[in-house]
Design an enzyme around this catalytic site. Structure first.
Site, PDB file in Angstrom:
ATOM      1  CB  SER A  38     -55.641 -28.103 -53.029  1.00 54.83           C
ATOM      2  OG  SER A  38     -56.332 -27.199 -52.221  1.00 54.83           O
ATOM      3  CB  CYS A 128     -49.695 -11.427 -39.341  1.00 54.77           C
ATOM      4  SG  CYS A 128     -51.131 -11.380 -38.488  1.00 54.77           S
ATOM      5  CG  HIS A 241     -53.215  -7.040 -39.798  1.00 54.79           C
ATOM      6  ND1 HIS A 241     -54.266  -7.484 -40.429  1.00 54.79           N
ATOM      7  CD2 HIS A 241     -52.802  -8.322 -39.172  1.00 54.79           C
ATOM      8  CE1 HIS A 241     -54.358  -8.624 -40.373  1.00 54.79           C
ATOM      9  NE2 HIS A 241     -53.633  -9.292 -39.629  1.00 54.79           N
TER      10      HIS A 241
END
Length: 336
Positions: A38, A128, A241
């Site tokens: 990157s 999460c 989610h």
């Protein structure tokens, strides 16, 4: 205010850039880090271009106040000392330090004060699914301690990163063209399917994802007595989610009490009008900040039980937004 993002090229790293801007987070200087692959990429933030540096063991983090890290547990462990050496607060999105006794695991609406007890300069961002759930558990636990939680999660491709999201889109396109779908990121085809398997299986036949919810919920809620049982399912949704939750409290909580607590809770939005077919859905939650709660009702099998449905954007509240909110909480509640 000098801010660093580690893993900026990933799905969560890119979300950090968007969230920091959306939240008007005070930044005088921004430094971006990534892998050798990157390094050299350029990203624009608030009208200015920033080039990605390769993450190395050097003094690049000198003067950094907050470092938002989302590059995987291995990278977090390898570079934690480098990142925190000169006093930066490392807010880590991986699983590397979540259960370490000397690293707070923080959801600001639930246990923001824990962020100040970080002797290693590391604060962990929870899993999460755990984040989404505890935002809703907190207001109910304040009414009556929660003894038991059962949860089934319906987790979007976003939970496995940008590559997984791309694979789901690609699978649908390939199937529509009559081709065999590409299966690389997941164990099986996700398009038109459900996969009851997220992360690796442990010795008790629960997955690591399910055990994260077990352990992390207890730590965040300061509730070692709270039993948590989870089943985590990958579903063919791109982003956001969903969770079906059943709780048992010490005393009965009425639906009216629970709804009022939800409506007054920070970070929670109630969408609960069954007669009008209004309830939270991932399609509506994608790209938004709150956790949405609906389908609130008594558990027919338990006098002290409630059940409800939650939806939250995995990349925002489930990752980048929660991390930024930790830093915002610390800035809003300064310590001498």
């Amino acid at each position: 205010m000098k801010v660093a993002i580690v893993g900026v090229s990933g799905a969560v790293g890119q979300e950090f850039l968007r969230v920091l801007d959306e939240q008007n987070f005070p930044i005088d200087e921004l430094v971006l880090f990534g892998s050798s692959r990157s390094a050299g990429k350029v990203y624009t933030f608030r009208g200015k271009d920033y080039e990605v540096k390769e993450l190395r063991d050097n003094d690049d983090f000198k003067g950094v106040d907050f470092a938002f890290v989302s590059a995987g547990a291995g990278v977090s462990r390898q570079y934690a000392d480098t990142i925190t050496r000169h006093g930066a607060i490392m807010i880590d999105n991986s699983s590397a330090f979540r259960m370490d006794a000397d690293v707070p695991l923080v959801v600001p609406e639930v246990n923001g004060e824990d962020a100040f007890d970080a002797p290693r300069g590391i604060i962990a961002n929870p899993n999460c699914t755990t984040i989404i759930m505890v935002v809703a558990l907190k207001p109910l636990n304040d009414i009556s301690p929660i003894k038991r939680v059962h949860v089934a999660t319906y987790q979007a491709a976003s939970g496995a990163g940008a590559v997984a999201m791309e694979e789901l889109v690609k699978q649908y396109a390939e199937i529509a063209e009559g081709k065999e779908p590409t299966v690389e990121k997941f164990a099986y085809q996700l398009a038109y399917n459900l996969i009851p398997h997220i992360d690796v299986f442990t010795d008790n036949d629960y997955t690591k994802e399910e055990m994260k919810m077990y352990h992390e919920t207890k730590k965040i809620m300061h509730a070692p007595y709270m039993d948590v049982s989870a089943s985590c399912i990958r579903v063919p949704v791109l982003r956001a989610h969903s969770e079906a939750v059943w709780i048992e409290t010490e005393r009965p909580i009425s639906v009216e009490e629970a709804r009022k607590a939800f409506e007054n809770a920070e970070g929670l939005v109630v969408v609960d009008e069954p007669a009008s077919k209004k309830y939270p859905m991932p399609l509506d939650a994608a790209g938004t900040d709150p956790v949405y709660a609906g389908r609130l009702r008594k558990d027919l099998t338990n006098h002290n039980g409630l059940t409800f449905w939650l939806v939250g954007d995995q990349i925002k509240k489930g990752a980048a937004l929660n991390a930024v909110q930790i830093a915002q909480y610390m800035l809003a509640h300064p310590r001498n």
